[in-house]
Motif scaffolding. Structure first.
Motif, short mmCIF file in Angstrom:
data_model
loop_
_atom_site.label_atom_id
_atom_site.label_comp_id
_atom_site.label_asym_id
_atom_site.label_seq_id
_atom_site.Cartn_x
_atom_site.Cartn_y
_atom_site.Cartn_z
N ILE A 7 0.86 -1.18 0.00
CA ILE A 7 0.00 0.00 0.00
C ILE A 7 0.90 1.23 0.00
O ILE A 7 1.85 1.32 0.77
N GLN A 8 0.58 2.19 -0.88
CA GLN A 8 1.50 3.32 -1.09
C GLN A 8 1.59 4.26 0.12
O GLN A 8 2.67 4.76 0.43
N GLU A 9 0.44 4.55 0.77
CA GLU A 9 0.47 5.55 1.85
C GLU A 9 -0.47 5.17 2.99
O GLU A 9 -1.64 4.83 2.74
N ILE A 27 -12.89 13.37 -4.50
CA ILE A 27 -11.92 13.45 -5.60
C ILE A 27 -10.64 14.12 -5.10
O ILE A 27 -10.70 15.10 -4.35
N LEU A 28 -9.51 13.58 -5.53
CA LEU A 28 -8.23 14.24 -5.25
C LEU A 28 -8.03 15.33 -6.30
O LEU A 28 -8.34 15.12 -7.48
N ILE A 29 -7.54 16.48 -5.85
CA ILE A 29 -7.31 17.60 -6.77
C ILE A 29 -5.81 17.88 -6.83
O ILE A 29 -5.20 18.30 -5.85
N GLU A 56 -8.06 6.08 -0.66
CA GLU A 56 -7.83 6.64 -2.01
C GLU A 56 -7.41 5.52 -2.96
O GLU A 56 -6.63 4.64 -2.59
N ASP A 57 -7.91 5.59 -4.16
CA ASP A 57 -7.56 4.64 -5.22
C ASP A 57 -7.49 3.19 -4.73
O ASP A 57 -6.45 2.51 -4.89
N PRO A 58 -8.59 2.69 -4.19
CA PRO A 58 -8.59 1.29 -3.73
C PRO A 58 -8.68 0.31 -4.89
O PRO A 58 -8.45 -0.89 -4.70
MG LIG Z 1 -2.86 8.77 -5.00
#
Ligand SMILES: [Mg+2]
Ligand SMILES: C=C(OP(=O)(O)O)C(=O)O
Length: 401
Positions: free
Chosen positions: A153-155, A324-326, A275-277
């Protein structure tokens, strides 16, 4: 009053030591703005195109600057950004590079603000913006594309949802970061860091959950307010159709298994944010997960939406995600980023203003988050290029900008 009189571009270093584009915009009346483009590592397939910095600068000098100098007003952001789009001539900024475009767009906003003397967040948000501050999501432990030989997992992101002020939230995230360090030392784990300043130990995801859970609870007890945590799975980086799904170190999960796995994690750890699962093409999987846990957590599209109104519109139609991520450089200009935020707000999608893994000390996103009453900002917990944004938020809160 804010007619652009000069645009200067140069290559500067980003936090990974790569070259990026810095822009200066000068106007009549002595207006001045400077901004630099960030850069992603786990980039979405549908993002606007970043060109090598030298090429982006050469193209922008040739095609964009003649359409800006003496032609547009820095105080009129839509005019500036329309000129950039016209100069570029493509739908993904591959003509002049999204890195040149976003640096000029943000520098123009700062130049426009400087002429009026208003702080950037007020120039962008207007005097009738709301009175809220974003909750900072702080990257505490990470791996994926941001650190080799660390978590899948990235973060793992601390979310100090109960903090009474933005500065207390920021210091709480730093305390969680320090607490995780203590726990890693106790466990005899090495304490290297990834691209965003998060710890990047060679541990598996299960151990990372255990450690971050322990650290957030311990710091919450110390500070006396609620701290939850969340994830950026960055699942598009894991997805491999030929392998049959999401490739983790110890197993491959099918789409159904991935949805189930993430939903279970949300319930087990009371995650505030995911985020982004799922993969960036899987609106259906996003919708399925949102239906299951969207009432208790933010399901956020980063690579899924890439700050793009067309892709967000599709997501809204399908019920994919609820936020949404901006990232302005994903789409190229501040006007495009504002369009995405407006569409999100109209449809009750939360917006999370975000840094990139490659950053400079540019603090524009702190102002963007405050200007648009973003409920969250994701900009790391420590490291100079991250604290540049966090400290700017503290200054904004203190009316010191
Ligand atoms: Mg991301
Ligand atoms: C900040 C992120 O990383 P990058 O900039 O590498 O896309 C992210 O994926 O949210």
């Amino acid at each position: 009053m804010t007619l652009v009189t000069d645009v200067r571009l140069r290559r500067v270093l980003d936090s990974r030591g790569n070259a990026t584009v810095e822009a200066d915009v000068l106007t009549e009346e002595g207006g001045f703005g400077r901004a630099a483009a960030p850069s992603g590592a786990s980039t979405g397939e549908y993002e606007a195109i970043e060109l090598p910095a030298a090429e982006a600068i050469a193209k922008a000098r040739e095609d964009a600057i003649p359409r800006l100098v003496g032609e547009v007003h820095a105080g009129n952001q839509r005019e500036v950004d329309a000129a950039l789009a016209a100069a570029d001539g493509t739908d993904d900024f591959s003509g002049i590079g999204a890195n040149s475009a976003v640096a000029i767009s943000m520098a123009a906003a700062k130049a426009g603000a400087s002429v009026t003397g208003a702080p950037l967040y007020q120039h962008l948000g207007g005097t009738f913006r709301g009175n809220t501050f974003p909750i900072p999501l702080g990257n505490i432990v990470g791996g994926g594309e941001h650190a080799a030989d660390a978590t899948d997992i990235q973060e793992f992101l601390a979310a100090p949802v109960g903090a009474p002020s933005v500065s207390e939230a920021i210091f709480a995230n730093a305390a969680v970061h320090a607490k995780v360090h203590d726990i890693l030392i106790e466990r005899d784990e090495p304490c290297g860091k990834g691209d965003e300043g998060a710890w990047a130990p060679s541990i598996d995801d299960a151990e990372a959950f255990e450690i971050v859970d322990e650290a957030t609870k311990a710091v919450a007890d110390e500070v006396g307010f609620e701290i939850r945590f969340g994830l950026d799975v960055a699942a598009a980086e894991m997805y491999d159709e030929d392998e049959g799904g999401y490739v983790y170190s110890d197993q491959v999960r099918s789409t159904e298994e991935q949805v189930e796995y993430i939903a279970d994690l949300v319930r087990e750890y009371d995650l505030k944010y995911v985020e982004d699962p799922l993969d960036e093409d899987d609106y259906e999987g996003f919708a399925d997960l949102t239906e299951q846990v969207g009432d208790r957590t933010l399901v956020c599209g980063d690579d899924l939406f890439v700050t793009n109104t067309d892709r967000l519109g599709e997501g809204i139609q399908q019920g994919a995600a609820n936020s949404i991520l901006i990232k302005p450089n994903q789409i190229g200009t501040l006007s495009d980023a504002f369009d995405a935020i407006e569409l999100a707000v109209e449809n009750a999608y939360g917006h999370v203003v975000s840094h990139r893994s490659g950053e400079t000390t540019d603090a524009t996103i702190a102002h963007l988050a405050v200007a648009t009453d973003a409920p969250f900002i994701k900009t790391g917990a420590v490291a100079g290029e991250r604290t540049a944004k966090l400290n700017e938020l503290i200054r904004i809160e203190d009316n010191a900008v």
